[in-house]
Design a protein around this motif. Structure first.
Motif, PDB file in Angstrom:
ATOM      1  N   GLY A   4      27.559  95.528  48.508  1.00 52.18           N
ATOM      2  CA  GLY A   4      26.449  95.927  47.893  1.00 52.18           C
ATOM      3  C   GLY A   4      25.932  94.988  46.759  1.00 52.18           C
ATOM      4  O   GLY A   4      25.049  95.305  46.073  1.00 52.18           O
ATOM      5  N   LYS A   5      26.294  93.710  46.863  1.00 53.49           N
ATOM      6  CA  LYS A   5      25.796  92.722  45.820  1.00 53.49           C
ATOM      7  C   LYS A   5      25.418  91.432  46.805  1.00 53.49           C
ATOM      8  O   LYS A   5      25.986  91.167  47.837  1.00 53.49           O
ATOM      9  CB  LYS A   5      27.066  92.332  45.048  1.00 53.49           C
ATOM     10  N   CYS A   6      24.385  90.692  46.247  1.00 52.46           N
ATOM     11  CA  CYS A   6      23.755  89.672  46.886  1.00 52.46           C
ATOM     12  C   CYS A   6      24.951  88.414  46.879  1.00 52.46           C
ATOM     13  O   CYS A   6      25.499  88.219  45.776  1.00 52.46           O
ATOM     14  CB  CYS A   6      22.584  89.062  46.147  1.00 52.46           C
ATOM     15  N   LYS A   7      25.176  87.627  48.138  1.00 55.70           N
ATOM     16  CA  LYS A   7      26.221  86.889  48.272  1.00 55.70           C
ATOM     17  C   LYS A   7      25.754  85.465  47.441  1.00 55.70           C
ATOM     18  O   LYS A   7      26.638  84.614  47.221  1.00 55.70           O
ATOM     19  CB  LYS A   7      26.728  86.543  49.557  1.00 55.70           C
ATOM     20  N   ASN A   8      24.745  85.573  47.178  1.00 60.00           N
ATOM     21  CA  ASN A   8      24.201  84.188  46.601  1.00 60.00           C
ATOM     22  C   ASN A   8      23.967  84.279  45.210  1.00 60.00           C
ATOM     23  O   ASN A   8      23.113  83.677  44.313  1.00 60.00           O
ATOM     24  CB  ASN A   8      22.932  83.590  47.167  1.00 60.00           C
ATOM     25  N   HIS A   9      24.368  85.533  44.563  1.00 58.76           N
ATOM     26  CA  HIS A   9      24.318  85.773  43.099  1.00 58.76           C
ATOM     27  C   HIS A   9      22.951  85.902  42.604  1.00 58.76           C
ATOM     28  O   HIS A   9      22.633  85.712  41.377  1.00 58.76           O
ATOM     29  CB  HIS A   9      25.145  84.797  42.359  1.00 58.76           C
ATOM     30  N   TYR A  10      22.274  86.483  43.176  1.00 65.90           N
ATOM     31  CA  TYR A  10      20.779  86.984  42.757  1.00 65.90           C
ATOM     32  C   TYR A  10      20.941  88.476  42.156  1.00 65.90           C
ATOM     33  O   TYR A  10      21.784  89.101  42.984  1.00 65.90           O
ATOM     34  CB  TYR A  10      19.779  86.856  43.706  1.00 65.90           C
ATOM     35  N   PRO A  11      20.254  88.731  41.393  1.00 62.55           N
ATOM     36  CA  PRO A  11      19.257  88.194  40.522  1.00 62.55           C
ATOM     37  C   PRO A  11      19.912  86.916  39.496  1.00 62.55           C
ATOM     38  O   PRO A  11      21.126  87.397  38.854  1.00 62.55           O
ATOM     39  CB  PRO A  11      18.633  89.337  39.601  1.00 62.55           C
ATOM     40  N   LYS A  12      19.328  85.865  39.122  1.00 62.67           N
ATOM     41  CA  LYS A  12      19.864  84.969  38.213  1.00 62.67           C
ATOM     42  C   LYS A  12      19.671  85.281  36.950  1.00 62.67           C
ATOM     43  O   LYS A  12      18.604  86.367  36.605  1.00 62.67           O
ATOM     44  CB  LYS A  12      19.366  83.652  38.571  1.00 62.67           C
ATOM     45  N   ASN A  13      20.196  84.625  35.950  1.00 57.64           N
ATOM     46  CA  ASN A  13      19.926  84.995  34.545  1.00 57.64           C
ATOM     47  C   ASN A  13      18.605  84.120  34.090  1.00 57.64           C
ATOM     48  O   ASN A  13      18.557  83.325  34.711  1.00 57.64           O
ATOM     49  CB  ASN A  13      21.054  84.538  33.559  1.00 57.64           C
ATOM     50  N   PHE A  14      17.879  84.552  33.173  1.00 58.44           N
ATOM     51  CA  PHE A  14      16.840  83.975  32.571  1.00 58.44           C
ATOM     52  C   PHE A  14      17.369  82.858  31.814  1.00 58.44           C
ATOM     53  O   PHE A  14      18.508  82.717  31.127  1.00 58.44           O
ATOM     54  CB  PHE A  14      15.917  84.907  31.514  1.00 58.44           C
ATOM     55  N   ALA A  15      16.656  81.663  31.925  1.00 54.80           N
ATOM     56  CA  ALA A  15      16.883  80.488  31.048  1.00 54.80           C
ATOM     57  C   ALA A  15      15.712  79.797  30.848  1.00 54.80           C
ATOM     58  O   ALA A  15      14.864  79.478  31.504  1.00 54.80           O
ATOM     59  CB  ALA A  15      17.788  79.557  32.203  1.00 54.80           C
ATOM     60  N   PRO A  16      15.603  79.222  29.638  1.00 57.78           N
ATOM     61  CA  PRO A  16      14.419  78.575  28.928  1.00 57.78           C
ATOM     62  C   PRO A  16      14.385  77.201  29.581  1.00 57.78           C
ATOM     63  O   PRO A  16      13.283  76.639  29.676  1.00 57.78           O
ATOM     64  CB  PRO A  16      14.515  78.654  27.627  1.00 57.78           C
ATOM     65  N   TYR A  17      15.589  76.682  30.034  1.00 62.52           N
ATOM     66  CA  TYR A  17      15.612  75.180  30.464  1.00 62.52           C
ATOM     67  C   TYR A  17      16.575  75.096  31.530  1.00 62.52           C
ATOM     68  O   TYR A  17      17.339  75.808  32.003  1.00 62.52           O
ATOM     69  CB  TYR A  17      16.000  74.288  29.351  1.00 62.52           C
ATOM     70  N   THR A  18      16.222  73.947  32.469  1.00 59.00           N
ATOM     71  CA  THR A  18      16.989  73.779  33.560  1.00 59.00           C
ATOM     72  C   THR A  18      18.402  72.853  33.080  1.00 59.00           C
ATOM     73  O   THR A  18      18.201  71.833  32.313  1.00 59.00           O
ATOM     74  CB  THR A  18      16.388  72.841  34.678  1.00 59.00           C
ATOM     75  N   ILE A  19      19.449  73.280  33.374  1.00 61.61           N
ATOM     76  CA  ILE A  19      20.787  72.917  32.807  1.00 61.61           C
ATOM     77  C   ILE A  19      21.759  72.855  33.891  1.00 61.61           C
ATOM     78  O   ILE A  19      21.662  73.383  35.130  1.00 61.61           O
ATOM     79  CB  ILE A  19      21.320  73.386  31.474  1.00 61.61           C
ATOM     80  N   HIS A  20      22.814  71.990  33.892  1.00 57.78           N
ATOM     81  CA  HIS A  20      23.945  72.033  34.896  1.00 57.78           C
ATOM     82  C   HIS A  20      24.789  73.151  34.603  1.00 57.78           C
ATOM     83  O   HIS A  20      25.305  73.198  33.361  1.00 57.78           O
ATOM     84  CB  HIS A  20      24.657  70.580  34.909  1.00 57.78           C
ATOM     85  N   GLY A  21      25.206  74.021  35.569  1.00 53.07           N
ATOM     86  CA  GLY A  21      26.140  74.900  35.161  1.00 53.07           C
ATOM     87  C   GLY A  21      27.670  74.584  35.093  1.00 53.07           C
ATOM     88  O   GLY A  21      27.920  73.192  35.492  1.00 53.07           O
ATOM     89  N   GLU A  22      28.601  75.590  35.114  1.00 53.58           N
ATOM     90  CA  GLU A  22      29.901  74.928  34.994  1.00 53.58           C
ATOM     91  C   GLU A  22      30.484  74.617  36.420  1.00 53.58           C
ATOM     92  O   GLU A  22      31.545  73.885  36.445  1.00 53.58           O
ATOM     93  CB  GLU A  22      30.615  76.291  34.478  1.00 53.58           C
ATOM     94  N   ASP A  23      29.768  74.988  37.648  1.00 57.04           N
ATOM     95  CA  ASP A  23      30.217  74.854  38.868  1.00 57.04           C
ATOM     96  C   ASP A  23      29.589  73.606  39.483  1.00 57.04           C
ATOM     97  O   ASP A  23      29.525  73.273  40.723  1.00 57.04           O
ATOM     98  CB  ASP A  23      30.166  76.104  39.736  1.00 57.04           C
TER      99      ASP A  23
END
Length: 207
Positions: A4-23
């Motif tokens: 019942g969930k998207c395997k690509n983890h959508y919807p993503k969280n809102f973000a004001p800037y592009t940053i590198h995630g923990e993974d």
């Protein structure tokens, strides 16, 4: 969808800037501007948008998404898609007289299929892959502590008699700067040396 969930983890969280995630994957900018669009009776906002490039979409007219490739993990992800190995086909054998339900798990088989162009390419022993420009892993070591590698089935006496393990990229770099006029005039650092000279593994020399 998985459980019942998207395997690509959508919807993503809102973000004001592009940053590198923990993974190591980039967390792209997603504006919370209140804009929504209706797709198949569902209202979607920027949390559902896949990274894309309008120019590439128009140029190739196909499904294409864009990823920032700036970490080792993403480089490995890129190579996984380029070097997938041989083409594969999936097939199963059915009895036309049989009317029973098909067990796809038991019937599933993988076959290695080589296309005629690939077969011809392999027969003539052409290069299957290449990298341009060539990437060197420059050796760095302390005096007389260089790395030595050989096949486990090699004759050690032959190796000790015939192969000079004292020569490495680093030692020959120093030697070139002592004896070669061109290298002396360039006055370049070790990291820049391969831009002007080519390392020959067989003779262990820069040329």
């Amino acid at each position: 969808m998985r459980a019942g969930k998207c395997k690509n983890h959508y919807p993503k969280n809102f973000a004001p800037y592009t940053i590198h995630g923990e993974d190591s994957y980039a967390c792209y900018r997603r504006r919370d501007d209140g804009r929504k669009i209706k797709v198949r009776k569902h209202e979607l906002d920027n949390q559902w948008v896949i990274p894309y490039n309008p120019y590439l979409l128009a140029l190739f007219d196909c499904h294409i998404n864009v990823e920032i490739c700036s970490t080792v993990k993403l480089v490995k992800y890129l190579y996984k898609y380029i070097f997938k190995g041989h083409d594969l086909i999936s097939f199963n054998l059915l009895d036309q007289k049989s009317s029973s339900a098909i067990d796809e798990i038991n019937c599933y088989q993988q076959g290695h299929w080589v296309s005629p162009p690939e077969a011809l390419w392999r027969i003539y022993e052409f290069r299957l892959t290449e990298m341009n420009p060539t990437v060197y892993a420059l050796q760095v070591h302390l005096p007389d502590q260089q790395f030595a590698s050989f096949d486990k089935s090699s004759d050690l006496w032959y190796l000790l008699r015939k192969i000079d393990f004292s020569k490495t990229m680093l030692t020959e770099f120093f030697k070139m700067n002592k004896t070669n006029a061109t290298a002396q005039n360039l006055k370049c650092l070790y990291r820049d040396f391969p831009q002007h000279f080519v390392w020959t593994q067989k003779t262990k020399t820069w040329s």
